[in-house]
Motif scaffolding. Structure first.
Motif, PDB file in Angstrom:
ATOM      1  N   ARG A  44       0.866  -1.180   0.000  1.00 37.23           N
ATOM      2  CA  ARG A  44       0.000   0.000   0.000  1.00 37.23           C
ATOM      3  C   ARG A  44       0.901   1.227   0.000  1.00 37.23           C
ATOM      4  NH1 ARG A  44      -0.461  -1.896   5.377  1.00 37.23           N
ATOM      5  NH2 ARG A  44       0.232  -0.412   6.971  1.00 37.23           N
TER       6      ARG A  44
ATOM      7  N   VAL B 249       2.419  -1.164  -7.484  1.00 35.70           N
ATOM      8  CA  VAL B 249       1.656  -1.346  -8.726  1.00 35.70           C
ATOM      9  C   VAL B 249       1.386  -2.841  -8.878  1.00 35.70           C
ATOM     10  CG1 VAL B 249       1.623  -1.055 -11.225  1.00 35.70           C
ATOM     11  CG2 VAL B 249       2.742   0.658  -9.787  1.00 35.70           C
TER      12      VAL B 249
ATOM     13  N   THR C 105      -2.114   8.040  -6.650  1.00 33.19           N
ATOM     14  CA  THR C 105      -2.941   8.266  -7.839  1.00 33.19           C
ATOM     15  C   THR C 105      -2.207   7.825  -9.092  1.00 33.19           C
ATOM     16  OG1 THR C 105      -4.048  10.131  -6.770  1.00 33.19           O
ATOM     17  CG2 THR C 105      -4.176  10.004  -9.174  1.00 33.19           C
TER      18      THR C 105
ATOM     19  N   LYS D 256      -2.474   4.144  -9.455  1.00 35.66           N
ATOM     20  CA  LYS D 256      -3.782   3.736  -9.956  1.00 35.66           C
ATOM     21  C   LYS D 256      -3.892   4.001 -11.465  1.00 35.66           C
ATOM     22  CE  LYS D 256      -5.531   2.287  -6.107  1.00 35.66           C
ATOM     23  NZ  LYS D 256      -5.762   0.822  -5.928  1.00 35.66           N
TER      24      LYS D 256
ATOM     25  N   GLU E  62      -2.101   1.233 -13.227  1.00 34.04           N
ATOM     26  CA  GLU E  62      -2.887   0.001 -13.265  1.00 34.04           C
ATOM     27  C   GLU E  62      -4.041   0.111 -14.260  1.00 34.04           C
ATOM     28  OE1 GLU E  62      -3.969  -0.620  -9.230  1.00 34.04           O
ATOM     29  OE2 GLU E  62      -1.983  -1.336  -8.626  1.00 34.04           O
ATOM     30  N   THR E  63      -4.613   1.316 -14.397  1.00 31.10           N
ATOM     31  CA  THR E  63      -5.664   1.521 -15.393  1.00 31.10           C
ATOM     32  C   THR E  63      -5.114   1.331 -16.800  1.00 31.10           C
ATOM     33  OG1 THR E  63      -6.830   3.067 -13.946  1.00 31.10           O
ATOM     34  CG2 THR E  63      -7.334   3.179 -16.291  1.00 31.10           C
TER      35      THR E  63
END
Length: 503
Positions: free
Chosen positions: A166, A190, A221, A224, A227-228
């Motif tokens: 995390r 990631v 952010t 994320k 990962e998107t």
């Protein structure tokens, strides 16, 4: 304006805010730990004094036990140019560089920073940023090819994020090595959206006096967004595999599925398509027919970048219907990221003499194995489910929802989360787990395989009971169920109950 007769209460200050205070905490913690080791005194520090955050304190204690010198560190590990290039190509992180540069470095008005991207093993594969700052980082070994793990360079942002999985910040004297006290690092892990596997970490580092509080959220952010981007690439790959598979599925007699290498369904014919099949972590054996929890016996054939899966006539089981919440495409089935593979229907009737093994040997990769009359199963666990099963394994008499909430969060009122997670576990494990209080069934034999270093036990957990268990294992006052006793240590009770250390 303060209202007459009303007193204002300043919020309690739980952690030091300045580098000078952190340095005092660092020096005091090391000195007191050394004194306790010399006298074999296990009395905890005075709780009225400043204490490091739980994650930082656990890291310091682990490194002290390993004998890492806070002034020198350990021998540096550096990759050669060829190995760096190989890891860059195979990490899956290479396509993410443009979005990360644009998000983290090309922002006006922010202080000078270094962007570092590491793989899952902590090797720094890319490092970019202001030239003068990079020269300063080179002097402490923070450069491309270095392996930035706790065992070598002490507590740091990259290692903390990879262990805890995390976003983490290590500020100034929270670093174990004194040479790093002038730096602050923020990092976020990631994960591969297709497999859930940890593939690396994104890190921002800079002078401790100039780091802004928002950088931790910015880094999270960016992770994320990365990962998107990976998820979009996976969907594009599935579309390509679906196009290749369409002519073959049209010629296949009977039901069939085409899945990618991670088990995600690209196309299906003759049966409701599950979102994902849970494929064996160790790969397919040489057998002609393989058993899959949601489909039964299947013939598996390689196809492009995936597999053609053809169910054969089933003897005892049948695929779960579409929309079944316990089926493969339901929220509790194989499509769920932390599902256990549809064990409930079989295991609920097969608890007598069943053996459960919680494998926590690999930090960050907890797994559950079940051996019983219905067969043998091994599945990955989510961190939260691993915490709950560990607590239930070490307290065979059972724990209430309030007790579990207190053990995990230090707050017995947080029972809603505990009940929801246990409900999901019981849906899969059936009769293996009982309730009122929550516990393993009496007929189930439970064992826990822990790591060699007690401080590697569920390193992502900061639950009070898990931290006490780590300390108890390190001090030799407790042991995990199913592990042989140390010389001079009494065997565990036949019930398998291993009480948690007292709070």
């Amino acid at each position: 304006m303060r209202q007459p007769g009303r007193q204002t209460r300043r919020p309690e200050r739980r952690t030091p805010q300045t580098a000078a205070e952190l340095a005092k905490v660092h020096e005091r913690a090391l000195a007191e730990a050394a004194a306790r080791a010399a006298t074999r005194d296990t009395t905890p520090d005075d709780p009225s004094l400043f204490q490091p955050r739980p994650e930082i304190g656990d890291s310091w204690e682990r490194l002290r036990r390993l004998g890492l010198d806070p002034d020198a560190g350990a021998a540096a590990v550096h990759l050669g140019p060829a190995e760096i290039e190989h890891r860059r190509r195979t990490s899956g992180l290479d396509p993410l560089l443009p979005v990360l540069r644009g998000t983290l470095l090309e922002q006006s008005g922010q202080p000078p920073l270094i962007l570092a991207i590491a793989d899952a093993d902590g090797h720094i594969l890319w490092q970019e940023g202001e030239r003068g700052l990079r020269r300063s980082a080179d002097r402490i070994g923070f450069l491309t090819g270095a392996r930035w793990i706790e065992e070598s360079v002490g507590t740091n942002g990259i290692a903390a994020a990879l262990r805890a999985q995390r976003p983490m910040q290590v500020h100034s004297a929270e670093h174990y090595l004194r040479s790093h006290h002038s730096w602050t690092c923020v990092a976020a892990p990631v994960h591969d959206p297709g497999t859930g596997r940890l593939i690396g970490a994104i890190n921002l580092s800079g002078p401790a006096h100039s780091i802004r509080p928002y950088l931790l959220q910015l880094t999270a952010t960016a992770a994320k967004l990365a990962e998107t981007e990976l998820r979009a690439r996976r969907l594009e790959s599935l579309h390509h595999l679906r196009t290749l598979a369409a002519p073959m599925l049209a010629r296949v007699n009977g039901p069939a599925l085409v899945v990618d290498a991670a088990g995600w369904t690209a196309a299906a014919a003759g049966l409701p398509p599950p979102a994902r099949l849970r494929l064996p972590a160790e790969g397919w054996s040489t057998a002609a027919v393989h058993w899959l929890p949601s489909l039964g016996e299947c013939v598996i054939e390689p196809l492009a970048d995936g597999w053609l899966v053809r169910p054969v006539p089933l003897r005892n089981t049948a695929p779960a219907p579409a929309g079944d919440p316990d089926g493969p495409d339901g929220p509790a089935g194989l499509g769920a990221p932390d599902g256990l593979g549809g064990l409930g229907g079989l295991l609920a009737e097969q608890t007598e003499g069943a053996r459960v093994r919680l494998d926590l040997r690999r930090p960050g990769s907890p797994a559950l194995s079940v051996h019983g009359a219905a067969g043998s199963w091994s599945h990955a666990l989510s961190p939260r489910h691993a915490e709950l099963l560990l607590l239930l394994a070490t307290e065979r008499n059972g724990l209430s929802a309030a007790q579990l909430a207190d053990a995990l969060f230090g707050d017995p009122a947080r029972t809603v989360t505990v009940r929801a997670e246990l409900s999901r576990l019981r849906r899969h494990l059936g009769g293996l787990l009982a309730h009122r209080p929550y516990r393993f069934a009496e007929s189930v034999l439970v064992g826990v395989a822990g790591p060699e270093d007690p401080y590697d036990l569920l390193p992502s957990s900061s639950g009070p009971a898990v931290r006490r268990l780590r300390a108890g294992l390190a001090g030799g006052t407790v042991r995990l169920p199913g592990t042989p006793p140390l010389p001079g240590q009494l065997p565990a009770p036949r019930t398998g109950r291993v009480p948690l250390p007292p709070a």
